[in-house]
Structure formats: structure tokens, C-alpha cells
Design a protein around this motif. Structure first.
Motif, PDB file in Angstrom:
ATOM      1  N   ALA A 148      -3.419   1.950 -13.647  1.00 39.89           N
ATOM      2  CA  ALA A 148      -3.352   0.523 -13.353  1.00 39.89           C
ATOM      3  C   ALA A 148      -2.089  -0.103 -13.949  1.00 39.89           C
ATOM      4  N   SER A 149      -1.772   0.251 -15.179  1.00 38.52           N
ATOM      5  CA  SER A 149      -0.588  -0.350 -15.818  1.00 38.52           C
ATOM      6  C   SER A 149       0.703   0.137 -15.158  1.00 38.52           C
ATOM      7  N   ARG A 150       0.798   1.399 -14.795  1.00 42.89           N
ATOM      8  CA  ARG A 150       2.020   1.946 -14.202  1.00 42.89           C
ATOM      9  C   ARG A 150       2.236   1.471 -12.763  1.00 42.89           C
ATOM     10  N   LEU A 151       1.154   1.233 -12.031  1.00 44.53           N
ATOM     11  CA  LEU A 151       1.273   0.787 -10.646  1.00 44.53           C
ATOM     12  C   LEU A 151       1.212  -0.731 -10.504  1.00 44.53           C
ATOM     13  N   GLY A 152       0.974  -1.430 -11.628  1.00 47.38           N
ATOM     14  CA  GLY A 152       0.935  -2.894 -11.588  1.00 47.38           C
ATOM     15  C   GLY A 152      -0.346  -3.435 -10.983  1.00 47.38           C
ATOM     16  N   LEU A 153      -1.429  -2.718 -11.158  1.00 44.77           N
ATOM     17  CA  LEU A 153      -2.722  -3.158 -10.641  1.00 44.77           C
ATOM     18  C   LEU A 153      -3.440  -3.971 -11.718  1.00 44.77           C
ATOM     19  N   PRO A 154      -4.308  -4.908 -11.298  1.00 45.75           N
ATOM     20  CA  PRO A 154      -4.905  -5.812 -12.294  1.00 45.75           C
ATOM     21  C   PRO A 154      -5.873  -5.150 -13.270  1.00 45.75           C
ATOM     22  N   SER A 155      -6.649  -4.118 -12.828  1.00 46.41           N
ATOM     23  CA  SER A 155      -7.628  -3.536 -13.741  1.00 46.41           C
ATOM     24  C   SER A 155      -7.829  -2.058 -13.424  1.00 46.41           C
ATOM     25  N   ALA A 156      -8.580  -1.408 -14.297  1.00 47.17           N
ATOM     26  CA  ALA A 156      -8.875   0.015 -14.116  1.00 47.17           C
ATOM     27  C   ALA A 156      -9.817   0.218 -12.932  1.00 47.17           C
ATOM     28  N   THR A 157     -10.692  -0.731 -12.663  1.00 44.58           N
ATOM     29  CA  THR A 157     -11.594  -0.588 -11.521  1.00 44.58           C
ATOM     30  C   THR A 157     -10.829  -0.665 -10.201  1.00 44.58           C
ATOM     31  N   SER A 158      -9.853  -1.565 -10.126  1.00 48.76           N
ATOM     32  CA  SER A 158      -9.037  -1.621  -8.898  1.00 48.76           C
ATOM     33  C   SER A 158      -8.213  -0.343  -8.761  1.00 48.76           C
ATOM     34  N   ALA A 159      -7.751   0.219  -9.876  1.00 46.83           N
ATOM     35  CA  ALA A 159      -7.025   1.492  -9.840  1.00 46.83           C
ATOM     36  C   ALA A 159      -7.951   2.600  -9.363  1.00 46.83           C
ATOM     37  N   GLU A 160      -9.214   2.532  -9.793  1.00 47.97           N
ATOM     38  CA  GLU A 160     -10.190   3.532  -9.361  1.00 47.97           C
ATOM     39  C   GLU A 160     -10.404   3.463  -7.851  1.00 47.97           C
ATOM     40  N   PHE A 161     -10.510   2.259  -7.310  1.00 45.06           N
ATOM     41  CA  PHE A 161     -10.681   2.110  -5.862  1.00 45.06           C
ATOM     42  C   PHE A 161      -9.463   2.612  -5.096  1.00 45.06           C
ATOM     43  N   VAL A 162      -8.274   2.293  -5.594  1.00 44.36           N
ATOM     44  CA  VAL A 162      -7.041   2.729  -4.933  1.00 44.36           C
ATOM     45  C   VAL A 162      -6.931   4.247  -4.966  1.00 44.36           C
ATOM     46  N   VAL A 163      -7.235   4.841  -6.094  1.00 42.86           N
ATOM     47  CA  VAL A 163      -7.159   6.301  -6.225  1.00 42.86           C
ATOM     48  C   VAL A 163      -8.214   6.956  -5.333  1.00 42.86           C
TER      49      VAL A 163
ATOM     50  N   HIS B 205       0.834  -1.211   0.000  1.00 44.43           N
ATOM     51  CA  HIS B 205       0.000   0.000   0.000  1.00 44.43           C
ATOM     52  C   HIS B 205       0.867   1.258   0.000  1.00 44.43           C
ATOM     53  N   SER B 206       1.963   1.233   0.740  1.00 43.52           N
ATOM     54  CA  SER B 206       2.861   2.395   0.777  1.00 43.52           C
ATOM     55  C   SER B 206       3.496   2.632  -0.584  1.00 43.52           C
ATOM     56  N   VAL B 207       3.865   1.553  -1.249  1.00 43.28           N
ATOM     57  CA  VAL B 207       4.471   1.687  -2.578  1.00 43.28           C
ATOM     58  C   VAL B 207       3.454   2.248  -3.569  1.00 43.28           C
ATOM     59  N   VAL B 208       2.218   1.770  -3.494  1.00 46.15           N
ATOM     60  CA  VAL B 208       1.167   2.255  -4.399  1.00 46.15           C
ATOM     61  C   VAL B 208       0.904   3.736  -4.139  1.00 46.15           C
ATOM     62  N   LYS B 209       0.853   4.128  -2.846  1.00 41.87           N
ATOM     63  CA  LYS B 209       0.610   5.542  -2.520  1.00 41.87           C
ATOM     64  C   LYS B 209       1.753   6.419  -3.016  1.00 41.87           C
ATOM     65  N   ALA B 210       2.979   5.955  -2.863  1.00 41.94           N
ATOM     66  CA  ALA B 210       4.116   6.727  -3.364  1.00 41.94           C
ATOM     67  C   ALA B 210       4.050   6.841  -4.883  1.00 41.94           C
ATOM     68  N   GLY B 211       3.659   5.752  -5.542  1.00 39.51           N
ATOM     69  CA  GLY B 211       3.508   5.797  -6.996  1.00 39.51           C
ATOM     70  C   GLY B 211       2.421   6.765  -7.422  1.00 39.51           C
ATOM     71  N   LEU B 212       1.316   6.796  -6.666  1.00 39.62           N
ATOM     72  CA  LEU B 212       0.243   7.754  -6.985  1.00 39.62           C
ATOM     73  C   LEU B 212       0.718   9.187  -6.820  1.00 39.62           C
ATOM     74  N   ARG B 213       1.487   9.439  -5.784  1.00 41.95           N
ATOM     75  CA  ARG B 213       2.018  10.805  -5.604  1.00 41.95           C
ATOM     76  C   ARG B 213       2.886  11.212  -6.788  1.00 41.95           C
TER      77      ARG B 213
END
Length: 144
Positions: A29-44, A6-14
Motif C-alpha cells: 500500500a505504501s509503495r503503490l500509494g494506496l490508502p490502506s492495506a485492505t485496498s492493497a489486498e483487493f488490488v493484489v 490501474h495500469s500503473v498499479v499493475k506495473a508496480g505490482l509486477r
């Protein structure tokens, strides 16, 4: 281990937020290594809610829009902070000048002088008492 991810994903989002003012959720999703755009939407969405990034999600368009950084120097906040610092310096200076105007030992001299008068009065009363005692003794000597 999940906290680290989670910390790595947050740093990547920043980093993505500072690099792009607008980026699609598929790219996130592709840059952070997430499986789909919906999971990227939830993370964001969670990152925005937690205050990690300052952005809005356009669900219909499928992208993340970063809010522009506000120029701090265009506001009145720096001038107010500068004014507070100057006011503090001026009051410190005025207090120092006021303190130098009256010597700190001036009251001690007056106090010692008043104590000296008291002592001399007490001594005088002691001397007067001694004189009275001597007079009484002298009067007793004559009575014999």
C-alpha cells in the motif's frame, strides 16, 4: 484516467513481485500509494485473479507470497521442441533426396512417347484411308 491508474498499479505490482518474494500488504500500500492495506489486498487479489502476477495472499499474516519462477530448462519442454525441429529438418531432407531420385521430366518423356505412338497410329489410319479412297477411285476409273 482510471485505466491509466490501474495500469500503473499493475506495473508496480509486477515490479514488487520481481523484487520481493514476500512483502507485507502495508508495504504494498505504501509503495503503490494506496490508502490502506485492505485496498492493497483487493488490488493484489484482482491482479492475481487476472493473471498479472503469480502470487498468493496470506490474509492472516497480511503478506503476499510470490511463487518462484520455474526453470524452463529443467523441464523436458526444450528437448521436445528441439526434437520437433530436428524431425522437421530430417523429413525435409528426406523429401528433397526422394525428389532428386526421380527426375521431374521423366514422366513427360513417357507421355510424349505414348502420344507419338498415337499420332503415328492416327497418321497410319489416315494414310490407310487415303489409300482406300485412291483404290476406290481407281476401281471407278476402270468401270468406265
Amino acid at each position: 484516467i482510471s485505466r491509466l491508474a490501474h495500469s500503473v498499479v499493475k506495473a508496480g505490482l509486477r515490479r514488487l513481485k520481481t523484487s520481493y518474494s514476500r512483502i507485507s500488504l502495508e508495504d504494498v500500500a505504501s509503495r503503490l500509494g494506496l490508502p490502506s492495506a485492505t485496498s492493497a489486498e483487493f488490488v493484489v487479489a484482482k491482479a492475481v485473479r487476472d493473471g498479472v502476477i503469480d502470487a498468493t495472499i496470506d490474509h492472516e499474516g497480511g503478506y503476499v507470497q510470490s511463487h518462484d519462477l520455474v526453470d524452463v530448462y529443467a523441464t523436458v519442454e526444450p528437448s521436445e521442441a528441439f526434437h520437433r525441429r530436428i524431425a522437421y529438418c530430417l523429413t525435409t531432407h528426406n523429401d528433397a533426396v526422394r525428389a532428386m531420385r526421380y527426375t521431374p521430366d521423366a514422366y513427360k518423356k513417357q507421355l510424349e512417347a505414348s502420344r507419338g505412338l498415337r499420332r503415328s497410329r492416327e497418321e497410319k489410319t489416315d494414310e490407310e484411308k487415303a489409300q482406300e479412297i485412291e483404290d476406290e477411285l481407281d476401281d471407278e476409273d476402270y468401270e468406265y
